[in-house]
Design an enzyme around this catalytic site. Sequence first.
Site, PDB file in Angstrom:
ATOM      1  N   THR A 291       0.866  -1.202   0.196  1.00 11.47           N
ATOM      2  CA  THR A 291       0.015  -0.106  -0.003  1.00 11.47           C
ATOM      3  C   THR A 291       0.860   1.233  -0.112  1.00 11.47           C
ATOM      4  O   THR A 291       2.116   1.403   0.502  1.00 11.47           O
ATOM      5  CB  THR A 291      -0.960   0.149   1.221  1.00 11.47           C
ATOM      6  OG1 THR A 291       0.052   0.186   2.340  1.00 11.47           O
ATOM      7  CG2 THR A 291      -1.879  -1.137   1.508  1.00 11.47           C
ATOM      8  N   ASP A 292       0.124   2.276  -0.399  1.00 13.45           N
ATOM      9  CA  ASP A 292       0.829   3.626  -0.176  1.00 13.45           C
ATOM     10  C   ASP A 292       0.508   3.772   1.525  1.00 13.45           C
ATOM     11  O   ASP A 292      -0.221   3.051   1.985  1.00 13.45           O
ATOM     12  CB  ASP A 292       0.281   4.646  -0.999  1.00 13.45           C
ATOM     13  CG  ASP A 292       1.193   6.042  -0.914  1.00 13.45           C
ATOM     14  OD1 ASP A 292       1.777   6.396  -0.200  1.00 13.45           O
ATOM     15  OD2 ASP A 292       0.850   6.544  -1.914  1.00 13.45           O
ATOM     16  N   TRP A 293       1.165   4.944   1.981  1.00 11.25           N
ATOM     17  CA  TRP A 293       1.327   5.104   3.538  1.00 11.25           C
ATOM     18  C   TRP A 293      -0.223   5.440   3.699  1.00 11.25           C
ATOM     19  O   TRP A 293      -0.778   6.492   3.394  1.00 11.25           O
ATOM     20  CB  TRP A 293       2.240   6.134   3.999  1.00 11.25           C
ATOM     21  CG  TRP A 293       3.552   5.416   4.315  1.00 11.25           C
ATOM     22  CD1 TRP A 293       4.299   5.532   5.313  1.00 11.25           C
ATOM     23  CD2 TRP A 293       4.326   4.363   3.551  1.00 11.25           C
ATOM     24  NE1 TRP A 293       5.158   4.831   5.463  1.00 11.25           N
ATOM     25  CE2 TRP A 293       5.411   4.265   4.144  1.00 11.25           C
ATOM     26  CE3 TRP A 293       4.033   3.902   2.303  1.00 11.25           C
ATOM     27  CZ2 TRP A 293       6.477   3.325   3.792  1.00 11.25           C
ATOM     28  CZ3 TRP A 293       5.087   3.043   2.019  1.00 11.25           C
ATOM     29  CH2 TRP A 293       6.172   2.541   2.564  1.00 11.25           C
TER      30      TRP A 293
END
Length: 872
Positions: A291-293
């Site tokens: 995932t992105d953060w």
Amino acid sequence: MTTWTRLALGLLLPQIVLSSPVPEAIPEPVKLEQRDDASEGYNSPAYYPTPHGGWVSDWAEAYEKAYQVVSNMTLAEKVNLTTGTGFFMGPCVGQTGSAPRFGIPNICLQDSPLGIRNSDHNTAFPPGITTGATFNKELMYARGVAIGEEARGKGVNVQLGPSVGALGRKPRGGRNWEGFGADPVLQAIGGAQTIKGMQSTGAIAALKHFIGNEQEMYRMSSIITQGYSSNIDDRTLHELYLWPFAEGVRAGVGSVMTAYNSVNSSACSQNSKLLNGVLKEELGFQGFVMTDWLGHYGGVASALAGLDMCMPGDGAVPLFGDSYWGPELSRSILNGSVPVSRLNDMVTRIVATWYKLGQDKDYPLPNFSTNTQDEKGPYYPGALFSPSGVVNQFVNVQSDHNITARAVAREAVTLLKNEQGILPLRRNDSLKVFGSDAGGNPDGLNSCNDQGCDKGVLTMGWGSGTARLPYLITPQEAIANISKTAQFYITDSFPKDVTATSKDIAVVFINADSGENYITVEGNPGDRTKAGLNAWHNGDDLVKAAAEKFSNVVVVVHTVGPILMEEWIDLKSVKAVVVAHLPGQEAGNSLTDVLFGDYSPSGHLPYSIPRSESDYPESVGIIDDQPFGQIQDTFTEGLYIDYRHFLKANVTPRYPFGHGLSYTTFKLSNPTISEVTAIDSAYPPTRPTKGSTPVYNNSIPAASEVAWSSTSFTRIWRYLYPYLDNPESISASDEYPYPDGYNTTQPESRAGGGEGGNPALFKTASTVQVTVTNNGARRGKAVPQLYVELPSSLGLDTPSLQLRQFEKTKELAPGQSETVTLEITRKDLSVWDVEVQDWKAPVNGEGVKLWIGQSVGDLPIVCVVGEKCSFQ
């Protein structure tokens, strides 16, 4: 990638919690406005289960090593490697748990695509848009090597780049500058060369953001809204937005980062069609998906949909000590809601990538802290109480990378206009330099967090895609080193007391900035909402004022993307315009290398520059008027972005894609076309058979493997562990309600069969050779570009011209020639058939024309496939 700044500013709100394992939709926010219905005709069908990795021969050895390890791991060790330890719970912007029994440390993940963010003694390279403007494959690779070497030197396992999404569909988009340009092939080549360079050092590249993240505003989900849905039809997805990701996978990229937004109303981090069906099946991706953060929106849903790692691990609210995975993934394995086979594949992909890049062999541990610039500090700043010690060792990883950084910035310098040969400047010219963009930040180097301001020369945009400047050579400094008579007016207001003679040359610096949404700069929340496509700080007025006073004006532009020039471009005094893009730390030196003629400019525009923003289709404007519910951003323009649109709409831009002048001139001659591999059928040959994948014991493990009572270490508060209290009370259900469309028989894509797709797609179909001769008076480099025109016999509405290949010559002396070979693959001549779900090409290339020239607006050579080449 996001930062603590968002938290500190109160801009990050808790993410939506999924109460159902169904990954194809995010539930509507409770007690708030209902989201808009998905656009008709745009949906994301289910694709289950996740294809297992390991069937590609190039990865076989790494997967075998991973199997030997994973088959002996406990449940806790497996979950540990899939889940981040939490915000500020380690030295890097993100890190997983570890498996010390097998020598696997916490895997360190760190920004950014242009260098090591939040570090020290590192290089701030020019970003992607500048690299794309070089049209130089060797420099793209060399920059990747240098970034990889610095990542390795700092102990970064996964360097979060390159970025090929955003593609640049929206010219005001905040992060377009992180990618290589508004064309899928330019993005693809830039991304693939960067990946190859980075991973040659042992650092794992993370290709991002998958997919459709074309604006910054409203990209993220929270308790009061949902990230927008990019509604993309299948053909547009394949022929534009997926193209650079396919080439990145073909280059062997180790990891892919998902975007925050949804695609066709299914969140990217749990979109089974995109992750399972497209990325892992059709493109044959063998690495791991992260995932992105804080772009993780559900636990079971994302695991089943193909997600392999969550970053930074936190759940709905950072630093609350909870996670969608971690202990909840342990629970999901024990209760049967996530099959053990899925977890085994998740972990195997991560460990296999670690082995594939040789990180088991003397790879350094992190020697820096992304959280502080002090030598000593807490090891876990997110914890209320944390052990402390040395967190920054100040390891210098710069080596001679400044040479590469300067070369990239120099070869990107794009000369748009040069009347009366005013450039190059002579060292004894009488120069008067205007604009704050020529100087430094008056508040000091790196004084703005993540470069979140527009003060001084614009070296990069803002946000997580940045790096601290170790030093900065400003244009003012570089010009002063060469010209002893230059006078500087580092102001954006034209001074009233300036005198001008006929011999004076005014050099006017202007810029246009943008960045990531968690920082707002001068009213622009990432995307250029307030500034539009105009120069910042009244740059247009500064140019016009100089043009009124001086008879010779040179305009230097540092910009994140297209910038309007109509107010001054045709003024008689404006003799030259130079776009220096975003140059990084060597801003001044790279520019003066060209301004004063040590090198001829050889950059070319990686996007078109319009005459008016109204020249673009309305659908590519920034959506900024709907803060609640899920915004439906439908890509109604389809394939027609940037120059594709201008050609279709019969709109002549101010400067076309690929345009770039030199101090010399080039002649193209002797074009020839040769068939290499015959296209004897409309569709590629049958895909190769998949190789075998690891086979594990997929029985649910003993609950004791994740029991807190079995551990004997001191817990760190807020650190994310895989353990549970009383896991023995959890029992599995034989009738767990898996999502609609879930099955245990893996359907194969006919377009797959290898990394990037069916290997037959990438066989060279034809080559074009052309001789490039420097017929001017100075040394220089040329960039022959090849555009394909597909025939109407395919029965589809297709852009009239599409970039498919380019090469940059060596530096040619006057009278010197070089023969350039441009290779075209079967895929280059294909369209995506949405009914057959495969790439379709004209049999024997019938009707295909290949246009060659030095920009999309200057194509004097046409080669007809199967026939010959001629001049038009």
